[in-house]
Design an enzyme around this catalytic site. Structure first.
Site, PDB file in Angstrom:
ATOM      1  N   HIS A 118       0.829  -1.235   0.002  1.00 38.46           N
ATOM      2  CA  HIS A 118       0.069  -0.026   0.181  1.00 38.46           C
ATOM      3  C   HIS A 118       1.012   1.194   0.018  1.00 38.46           C
ATOM      4  O   HIS A 118       2.069   1.114   0.638  1.00 38.46           O
ATOM      5  CB  HIS A 118      -0.770  -0.106   1.328  1.00 38.46           C
ATOM      6  CG  HIS A 118      -1.845   1.157   1.238  1.00 38.46           C
ATOM      7  ND1 HIS A 118      -1.795   2.315   1.830  1.00 38.46           N
ATOM      8  CD2 HIS A 118      -3.266   0.742   1.201  1.00 38.46           C
ATOM      9  CE1 HIS A 118      -2.891   3.031   1.726  1.00 38.46           C
ATOM     10  NE2 HIS A 118      -3.971   2.201   1.276  1.00 38.46           N
ATOM     11  N   ASP A 146       3.217  -4.354   8.170  1.00 42.46           N
ATOM     12  CA  ASP A 146       2.106  -3.533   7.910  1.00 42.46           C
ATOM     13  C   ASP A 146       0.864  -4.510   7.930  1.00 42.46           C
ATOM     14  O   ASP A 146       0.463  -5.456   7.339  1.00 42.46           O
ATOM     15  CB  ASP A 146       1.998  -2.909   6.489  1.00 42.46           C
ATOM     16  CG  ASP A 146       0.659  -2.297   5.993  1.00 42.46           C
ATOM     17  OD1 ASP A 146      -0.257  -2.226   6.851  1.00 42.46           O
ATOM     18  OD2 ASP A 146       0.501  -1.719   5.009  1.00 42.46           O
ATOM     19  N   GLN A 153      -4.534  -4.986   7.337  1.00 41.42           N
ATOM     20  CA  GLN A 153      -5.333  -5.940   6.625  1.00 41.42           C
ATOM     21  C   GLN A 153      -5.449  -7.313   7.188  1.00 41.42           C
ATOM     22  O   GLN A 153      -6.354  -8.082   6.882  1.00 41.42           O
ATOM     23  CB  GLN A 153      -5.075  -6.136   5.098  1.00 41.42           C
ATOM     24  CG  GLN A 153      -5.367  -4.814   4.302  1.00 41.42           C
ATOM     25  CD  GLN A 153      -6.912  -4.422   4.178  1.00 41.42           C
ATOM     26  OE1 GLN A 153      -7.633  -5.112   4.591  1.00 41.42           O
ATOM     27  NE2 GLN A 153      -7.005  -3.090   3.812  1.00 41.42           N
ATOM     28  N   LYS A 190     -10.610  -0.265  10.282  1.00 43.04           N
ATOM     29  CA  LYS A 190     -10.743  -1.521   9.577  1.00 43.04           C
ATOM     30  C   LYS A 190     -11.087  -2.718  10.396  1.00 43.04           C
ATOM     31  O   LYS A 190     -11.071  -3.870   9.492  1.00 43.04           O
ATOM     32  CB  LYS A 190      -9.397  -1.829   8.676  1.00 43.04           C
ATOM     33  CG  LYS A 190      -8.966  -0.753   7.895  1.00 43.04           C
ATOM     34  CD  LYS A 190      -7.654  -0.873   6.954  1.00 43.04           C
ATOM     35  CE  LYS A 190      -6.986   0.083   6.155  1.00 43.04           C
ATOM     36  NZ  LYS A 190      -7.862   0.557   5.023  1.00 43.04           N
ATOM     37  N   CYS A 218      -4.771   2.482  -3.664  1.00 45.87           N
ATOM     38  CA  CYS A 218      -3.521   2.849  -3.140  1.00 45.87           C
ATOM     39  C   CYS A 218      -2.265   2.188  -3.316  1.00 45.87           C
ATOM     40  O   CYS A 218      -1.434   1.800  -2.601  1.00 45.87           O
ATOM     41  CB  CYS A 218      -3.493   3.189  -1.617  1.00 45.87           C
ATOM     42  SG  CYS A 218      -4.796   4.383  -1.295  1.00 45.87           S
TER      43      CYS A 218
HETATM   44  C1  LIG Z   1      -2.503  -2.735   3.442  1.00 45.83           C
HETATM   45  C2  LIG Z   1      -2.780  -1.437   4.153  1.00 45.83           C
HETATM   46  N1  LIG Z   1      -1.762  -0.494   4.689  1.00 45.83           N
HETATM   47  C3  LIG Z   1      -2.121   0.759   5.106  1.00 45.83           C
HETATM   48  C4  LIG Z   1      -3.392   1.168   4.924  1.00 45.83           C
HETATM   49  C5  LIG Z   1      -3.346   2.698   5.453  1.00 45.83           C
HETATM   50  O1  LIG Z   1      -4.331   2.586   6.669  1.00 45.83           O
HETATM   51  P1  LIG Z   1      -4.960   4.075   7.224  1.00 45.83           P
HETATM   52  O2  LIG Z   1      -5.301   4.756   5.971  1.00 45.83           O
HETATM   53  O3  LIG Z   1      -5.747   3.588   8.111  1.00 45.83           O
HETATM   54  O4  LIG Z   1      -3.765   4.734   7.786  1.00 45.83           O
HETATM   55  C6  LIG Z   1      -4.089   0.712   4.521  1.00 45.83           C
HETATM   56  C7  LIG Z   1      -5.563   1.087   4.321  1.00 45.83           C
HETATM   57  O5  LIG Z   1      -6.265   1.361   3.128  1.00 45.83           O
HETATM   58  C8  LIG Z   1      -3.986  -0.910   3.734  1.00 45.83           C
HETATM   59  O6  LIG Z   1      -4.829  -1.453   3.373  1.00 45.83           O
END
Ligand SMILES: Cc1ncc(COP(=O)(O)O)c(C=O)c1O
Lengths: 149, 408
Positions: free
Chosen positions: B123, B200, B203, B226, B364
């Site tokens: 992401h 990370d 998910q 999430k 993203c």
């Molecule tokens: C794999 C992953 N990492 C990071 C994020 C970023 O999360 P946040 O927007 O809550 O900071 C997301 C969310 O879209 C994600 O799916």
């Protein structure tokens, strides 16, 4: 649903499946990339501009039905127009896409896109090719990338 | 507790909404999930009944708020088996957690010649912070590629994990393919070359039991919104000795011990990293979300989601012109796909008219789109409250759109 179908019906029949001027233009003296990163719409516009007249215009790229149809219709409208005329049409088109209001004498074929104003997230798709053209007309540099983000 | 889908659905007020006159089918859970009434109530009880700032005042409500806030730290520590509550820092979300590591650890410890290793399926929030670190420190950013099935290509791991590798940042579960990455293996490879690891888990924590002690990761980040919790709160787990060695990220109230005009000394962990008034209501809401997930249990969640994912994959694969991206054997309930001759954007617009919320775009993860050679994909992502009847409506709506757009 029916409104959406109506909007698409007009677009698809008209342009998105069989876009006009969908090619590389060898004689082009201006090219510009338009990119809508959020959706992945991506177009390259080619123009031959001489004496402030858009002699020829074409495009390549991929995008949703709305952006493709909008680009296709735009190329058919702009061919032969002066740069000043193109800008004036852009202003009116932008007004129509945002509000749904337009003068059908002025908008002609572009009016099929008026319904896009009901889908605010899609306004960017319809307007992308116009921003791209206007941007490239503004600068002397013959290569520009326009991004909606 | 057994998995009672009707009871679960009844707990989520948003699932009773209609969109364009049709009952909502919400399939954008990888972006954010809905909230059960228990979470909404926890947040509103805080504001309505014992609203106060934490850690500072001596009156009753301040004590209650502090207790409620700090109790969630223990819940989070238990959830991810962190052992030590000092290793749990509340942040604004995954993005902020990763940036905290990028600023407070990586910028202090990396330099020219060092390498940061990420994967091609990150992401943007686990890629861009490292690009910035590389730019600022002179370190080099490298990347583990993905295979066509949406899994990591770890065959030539020696090529990527070298004596120059100082930091390895990777996603536990892909938000595009649903692939669950072999986190433990990657962390072992990283530790074998002495690199620090950042997971990370945005998910994964919503869907899987995540055990930081077993993984032996150095840092791990996830978001409350999430996993049924409020927006605006996330977690950074860090090994206490690493967090201890780091200077603060934000300076301000709460994170200090003593302050003179010239200098300050830092508060202990984890408050050293929680400058200013924290996300009190959000943290309390996150606590209620964790309680809710624990009550159902990850085992039941995993079983239910697997069945639903298998069903969705099977139904989608039968649609004419369908290509599904990612065939990982170990996967979560996230499915990206493209439909021949129908742009994802157009599809999502038509589905919206039928009350079906999916995502269209690059999610993203623009490098993945480049790798797949598509401008965008459509994505359906499920959670504990989705049903096979909802998947039937998704597939029916896709069929209707396909017929309309392609004329056959
Ligand atoms: C794999 C992953 N990492 C990071 C994020 C970023 O999360 P946040 O927007 O809550 O900071 C997301 C969310 O879209 C994600 O799916």
């Amino acid at each position: 649903m029916d409104e959406l179908r109506e909007l698409y019906q007009a677009l698809i029949l008209d342009h998105s499946q069989h876009p006009h001027n969908f090619k590389v233009l060898d004689s082009a003296n201006r090219t510009a990339d338009g990119h809508n990163p959020l959706c992945g719409d991506q177009i390259t516009l080619y123009m031959t501009v001489e004496n402030e007249i858009i002699k020829d215009i074409s495009f390549q790229g991929q995008g949703c039905a709305i952006s493709k149809a909008s680009t296709s219709i735009m190329t058919t409208i702009l061919k032969g127009k002066t740069v000043a005329e193109a800008r004036a049409i852009f202003d009116k088109f932008q007004h129509m896409i945002k509000t749904g209001e337009y003068d059908s004498n002025e908008m002609g074929k572009l009016a099929v896109l008026a319904g896009v104003h009901k889908y605010p997230a899609r306004v960017k798709c319809a307007i992308l090719p116009w921003h791209t053209v206007v941007k490239s007309l503004q600068t002397d540099d013959n290569s520009e990338i326009f991004s909606t983000e | 507790m057994s998995f009672d889908i009707n009871q679960i659905r009844a707990d989520f007020p948003n699932l009773r909404q209609e969109v364009h006159g049709k009952p909502l089918v919400y399939l954008d859970n990888a972006a954010t999930t809905h909230k059960p009434q228990a979470v909404i109530d926890a947040v509103s009880r805080f504001y309505g009944e014992y609203n106060a700032n934490v850690h500072r005042a001596l009156y009753q409500h301040a004590a209650e708020a502090t207790e409620a806030y700090e109790a969630v730290r223990d819940k989070v520590a238990n959830l991810i088996n962190a052992g030590d509550r000092r290793s749990i820092v509340f942040t604004g979300g995954t993005t902020e957690s990763i940036n905290l590591v990028a600023y407070a650890w990586a910028r202090k410890n990396l330099g020219p010649g060092d390498e940061i290793l990420v994967t091609e399926m990150e992401h943007h929030s686990n890629l861009v912070p490292w690009q910035l670190v590389a730019r600022d420190t002179g370190a080099t950013l490298r990347c583990i590629p993905i295979k066509t099935d949406g899994t990591l290509d770890l065959d030539d791991s020696d090529k990527y994990f070298t004596s120059r590798t100082k930091l390895v940042a990777f996603t536990h579960q892909s938000n595009v393919f649903g692939t669950i990455n072999p986190a433990k293996e990657i962390i072992e490879l990283a530790h074998a070359v002495g690199a620090v690891t950042v997971v990370d888990a945005a998910q994964s924590v919503p869907h899987l039991p995540v055990d930081v002690t077993d993984l032996d990761c150095d840092f791990l980040a996830f978001s409350g919104h999430k996993m049924l919790g409020p927006t605006g709160v996330g977690v950074l787990y860090g090994k206490p000795e690493l967090l201890e060695s780091m200077s603060p990220f934000f300076g301000g109230g709460e994170m200090i011990q003593t302050v003179t005009m010239e200098k300050s000394t830092w508060n202990e962990l984890p408050w050293k990293f929680e400058a200013g008034t924290p996300k009190i209501a959000q943290v309390i809401g996150l606590g209620a979300a964790i309680d809710y997930l624990n009550e159902i249990g990850y085992e039941a969640i995993g079983e239910y989601e697997k069945k639903l994912t298998d069903y969705t994959l099977e139904r989608l694969a039968a649609v004419e012109g369908m290509s599904i991206h990612g065939q990982a054997a170990k996967r979560g309930p996230v499915i990206s796909f493209n439909l021949a001759d129908v742009h994802p954007h157009d599809l999502a617009q038509f589905l919206d008219m039928e009350g079906v919320a999916i995502r269209a775009g690059h999610h993203c993860a623009q490098p993945i789109m480049q790798r797949l050679g598509v401008p965008a994909t459509s994505r359906a992502s499920m959670y504990i409250y989705n049903t096979s009847e909802e998947i039937d409506r998704l597939v029916q709506s896709i069929e209707n759109t396909r017929r309309f757009m392609t004329g056959n």
